[in-house]
Each structure stands twice: as C-alpha cells, then as structure tokens.
Design an enzyme around this catalytic site. Structure first.
Site, short mmCIF file in Angstrom:
data_model
loop_
_atom_site.label_atom_id
_atom_site.label_comp_id
_atom_site.label_asym_id
_atom_site.label_seq_id
_atom_site.Cartn_x
_atom_site.Cartn_y
_atom_site.Cartn_z
N ASP A 96 78.03 -32.82 85.25
CA ASP A 96 79.77 -32.92 85.58
C ASP A 96 80.46 -34.19 86.74
O ASP A 96 82.01 -34.41 86.86
CB ASP A 96 80.21 -31.13 86.97
CG ASP A 96 79.92 -30.29 86.54
OD1 ASP A 96 79.90 -30.24 85.51
OD2 ASP A 96 80.29 -29.69 87.23
N HIS A 145 85.19 -31.43 97.42
CA HIS A 145 83.63 -30.79 96.81
C HIS A 145 82.48 -31.84 97.16
O HIS A 145 81.58 -31.05 97.23
CB HIS A 145 83.22 -30.33 95.14
CG HIS A 145 84.77 -29.31 94.61
ND1 HIS A 145 84.84 -28.18 95.40
CD2 HIS A 145 85.61 -29.51 93.80
CE1 HIS A 145 85.85 -27.48 94.56
NE2 HIS A 145 86.37 -28.33 93.08
N GLY A 198 81.22 -31.25 91.36
CA GLY A 198 82.90 -30.60 90.78
C GLY A 198 84.08 -31.61 90.82
O GLY A 198 85.26 -31.77 91.29
N ASP A 231 94.08 -26.23 96.17
CA ASP A 231 93.73 -26.68 94.57
C ASP A 231 92.95 -24.83 94.28
O ASP A 231 93.04 -23.70 95.13
CB ASP A 231 92.45 -26.77 94.94
CG ASP A 231 92.02 -27.62 94.10
OD1 ASP A 231 91.03 -26.58 92.84
OD2 ASP A 231 92.25 -28.75 93.43
N HIS A 270 90.68 -23.99 93.70
CA HIS A 270 89.01 -24.11 93.56
C HIS A 270 89.15 -24.26 94.98
O HIS A 270 89.06 -25.02 95.63
CB HIS A 270 88.01 -25.50 93.18
CG HIS A 270 88.29 -25.12 91.22
ND1 HIS A 270 88.69 -25.98 90.47
CD2 HIS A 270 87.81 -24.65 90.39
CE1 HIS A 270 89.04 -25.46 89.02
NE2 HIS A 270 87.68 -25.29 89.02
N ASP A 278 95.65 -28.14 89.67
CA ASP A 278 94.62 -27.17 88.24
C ASP A 278 95.19 -25.33 89.39
O ASP A 278 95.10 -24.76 88.34
CB ASP A 278 93.19 -26.98 89.07
CG ASP A 278 92.80 -26.66 90.14
OD1 ASP A 278 93.65 -26.76 90.85
OD2 ASP A 278 91.88 -27.81 90.10
N TYR A 336 94.30 -30.39 85.75
CA TYR A 336 93.62 -31.29 84.05
C TYR A 336 94.49 -31.02 83.36
O TYR A 336 93.56 -30.75 82.22
CB TYR A 336 92.30 -30.49 84.22
CG TYR A 336 91.34 -30.41 85.38
CD1 TYR A 336 90.68 -31.52 85.38
CD2 TYR A 336 91.40 -29.41 85.85
CE1 TYR A 336 90.11 -31.68 87.04
CE2 TYR A 336 91.33 -29.27 87.32
CZ TYR A 336 89.58 -30.62 88.00
OH TYR A 336 89.64 -31.02 88.75
#
Length: 430
Positions: free
Chosen positions: A95, A137, A145, A172, A174, A261, A300
């Site tokens: 990652d 992250h 991440g 986000d 996430h 995202d 992304y």
C-alpha cells in the site's frame, strides 16, 4: 463576515511528478491536472500563489518518531531489500511502496500544510489551500493507506501555537484515523470525520462510539456512513452536525480535509456525491468566517479529483465557474464532453432516514456533554521555525536561504505557465 477573503494557495510542480508504481491507485499527477485547471479558469489571479518550503526532517519529527523520519529519508527502491525488518516495522510495502523521490514528495506536501498554518497564524491570509496535503492515515511511527507523513497533524500542531481550539473536519470516504489518533486524548482539537464504515472498509475504524478518551472524551466525532449516500442526505447531515459543533466548541480555526474519493464514480469509493454536493460542504464551512486551512486527500479517478478541487477553489474565492472547461494542457483527460460537473452516481443508497437519524442523535447527544467550550490554559507560543543549525561550510551554497526569504517567493513566475519548461515563461505569458 469578512468583506473579501485573502487566499494563499500552495503548489510545487514537483509534487505531481512522483510515481507510486503501476497498478497503484494513488496518482500524484492529479495535482498537476488540478493546478492547470485552476490556471485555465484564471483563479490564480485572485490568490497569492506560493511554492512551499520542503519540510525539514526536524519539522516532520514534531509528530513522527525520529527513527521513522530518518528511515524514510534514507530508503530508496534500490536499497529497500536490504532492510526487511524496518520495512515491516514502519509498514512500508504494497500500500505504501518505496518509490523514487518519496521523501522529497513528503517534504513538499507537508511543507505546504505547515506553511499554510503559519500564514494563518500570522494573519497573512484568511484561507490557505494545499491540495497536495490531507494525507490523514499516517501514524507517528508508520505509513498507512498511501500516507507516509501526516501533514494534517503537523499543520494542526502549528495552529495550536496560536489557537486554543482547532476544529478538524474530514469528508474523505475513508476515516481520518491518523489525525483522530494523534489528538484522541486532548480537548484542544476536535476531530469530525464523515466516512464509509463497515464491511472491512479501510481503515476499519470510525465507529460512532469512538469519541475520544481522558481529556479528549467527546472531542472525537465519527459519522459512519453506508454505501451510496447522496448529496441531499450527506449535506443535510453535514450542516446539522457542523453547525452544532462550531456553536458548542467555538474553534479559533478550522482545518478541512476535502478527500475527493467520496465523489460518485471514484475508483476506491462507494458514495454518490456530485461535485456540487461535495463543494457545498466547503461553502458551508467557509460561511463561519473563521481562519480556514483546506487540503486535498484521497481521490482516485483523477480527472474528477481535478474537477472537484478546482470547483472548490472557486467556492473559496466566491467565483462561479462556467461548466465548459477552458483549453489547457490536460484537456484530453476531460474529453469528450469537457465539462466541469459530473453526474451523481447510481449506487443504491443504503443509508435509511432512520439510520442517519440515529447517528445524528448520538452525535448531538455527545456534543451535549460539552456544556461549554473548554477553558484551555494557553502556553507560551513556541518559535515558528525549528530549523536545525547547519555548518555553513558544508551546506550547499544554493540552499543557503533562510525561511523568511523563502516565504517571500510569492507568485513565482514558473508556477503559472501552462507549458512544459519551468523557465520559458513569465507573468506576461499568462
């Protein structure tokens, strides 16, 4: 409300040149696309444009452990196989791959957020933008991440020198786990994250029950959402919660992470937000009239990331942008329709009214536990620059430039142009 916001915008063209590798979803090239779209709409003429300083290792170590920073500085793709233990310890690998110029990439995006915070602290602007930042992250001693250095934590630490209370908001898809974790035990930073939660979705944290501990109890707010949330549900919930947060917590400054995202059609996301829905959150936060630091984050499907952050730059500048994208170096990415707006998604919305109502009630109940804004004992303000002492004789003469001089590099000629060569253009070409 202020009559006219002064906006500082940070960008370094080198940040978009790094490559995480084939098949890796993180494409820093999206930052070049965003910048050229901003230029094509002439938004740069309404802001002060800065090239950020490259954050010094000692600045990164204000949050990250010194051995982690040192390893990031030392490692490269050719030597990584020699350090399997450290690679595992610091969670570098699939990652978070090691790639060429990785450390410089970190220095640039972190430097942008630190510089943005300093300009706000010194009241040199009202809003500061660093689309390259927002890597929420990264942890104290490890990458996570796609994030290596947590620029947001570094920026917030900077803001805490001048502000008793900092509000961090994250849209986000996430969970903003690295920022939440860094300030989980303090009432001086309130973190509010709207994110997808469940079904083993990365990073797996962000339940509504995670509220902070010790002095930080009730100062972490999580809004866990399910697949398919749309503009109407998201913005209604966002406005209700953020209004109450600002009224209750009374922050002196806001940091807003605008991960793209959460847009419909994102390669890793699962929400149905349109760009207008996403940007409405930015518009709403701006209306509080508080000093505001805005960063990027995830995202992304890169042409949509560029669209989104350009629209949001317009929102921060109170500028409505025409839907037809002007000609620019990356126009082929926006073909064939070449329009700024994207349609909302068609994922089924699994967020029922009763589910969202329950989440809202729990969050507002937790906010009621904060009867009044916490009284924070202000410490003496530490110095702005933690710059190490160098032996002048050993230092490259081209780099012997102090921070204040660097800060004066406003509106560098080579940051505007739309051509290939940094030095072939000047302001007259714009």
């Amino acid at each position: 409300m202020r009559s006219k916001d002064r906006i500082s915008y940070f960008y370094d063209g080198d940040v978009g040149n790094v490559y995480f590798g084939p098949n890796h979803p993180m494409k820093p090239h999206r930052l070049c696309m965003t910048h050229h779209l901003v230029l094509s709409y002439d938004l740069h003429k309404k802001m002060e444009i800065y090239r950020p300083h490259k954050a010094y290792p000692v600045e990164l170590a204000q949050f990250h452990s010194a051995d982690y920073v040192e390893f990031l500085q030392r490692i490269n793709p050719d030597t990584q196989h020699l350090f399997p233990e450290e690679m595992a310890k610091f969670k570098l690998g699939e990652d978070c791959p090691v790639f060429d110029d990785m450390f410089e990439f970190c220095q640039i995006y972190a430097g942008g957020t630190i510089d943005a915070a300093r300009r706000l602290n010194n009241q040199l602007c009202d809003i500061a933008i660093n689309w390259a930042g927002g890597l929420h992250h990264a942890k104290k001693c490890e990458a996570s991440g796609f994030c290596y250095i947590n620029d947001l934590v570094l920026g917030i630490l900077e803001l805490l020198k001048y502000h008793a209370r900092v509000l961090y908001i994250d849209i986000d898809v996430h969970h903003g786990d690295g920022v939440e974790e860094a300030f989980y035990f303090t009432d001086r930073v309130m973190t509010v994250s709207f994110h997808k939660y469940g079904n083993l979705f990365f990073p797996g944290s962000g339940d509504v029950k995670e509220i902070g501990e010790r002095e930080g109890k009730f100062y972490a707010i999580n809004i866990p959402l399910k697949d398919g949330i749309d503009d109407t549900s998201f913005t209604r919930l966002f406005k209700t919660i953020i209004s109450k947060v600002v009224e209750t917590y009374r922050p002196g400054v806001i940091v807003l992470q605008c991960g793209a995202d959460s847009l419909a059609g994102d390669r890793l996301g699962c929400f149905n937000l349109s760009i207008d829905g996403h940007a409405e959150c930015v518009r709403f936060v701006k209306k509080f009239g508080l000093p505001l630091l805005v960063t990027g984050g995830g995202g992304y499907t890169k042409e949509n990331v560029a669209r989104c952050w350009t629209v949001e730059t317009g929102v921060l500048l109170d500028t409505e942008l025409p839907n037809e994208i002007p000609d620019n170096e990356y126009i082929k990415y926006f073909a064939p329709e070449c329009s700024l707006r994207i349609p909302t998604g068609h994922i089924e919305n699994f967020n029922s009214k009763s589910y969202l109502g329950t989440i809202k009630m729990q969050v507002l109940e937790n906010l009621r536990c904060i009867q009044h804004a916490p009284s924070v004992q202000m410490q003496e303000v530490p110095p702005d620059f933690y710059i190490p002492d160098f032996d002048e004789d050993e230092k490259n003469p081209d780099e012997r430039i102090d921070q204040h001089t660097q800060d004066k590099h406003i509106q560098r000629d080579d940051e505007y142009y739309e051509g290939d060569n940094d030095n072939d253009h000047n302001m007259d070409d714009v």
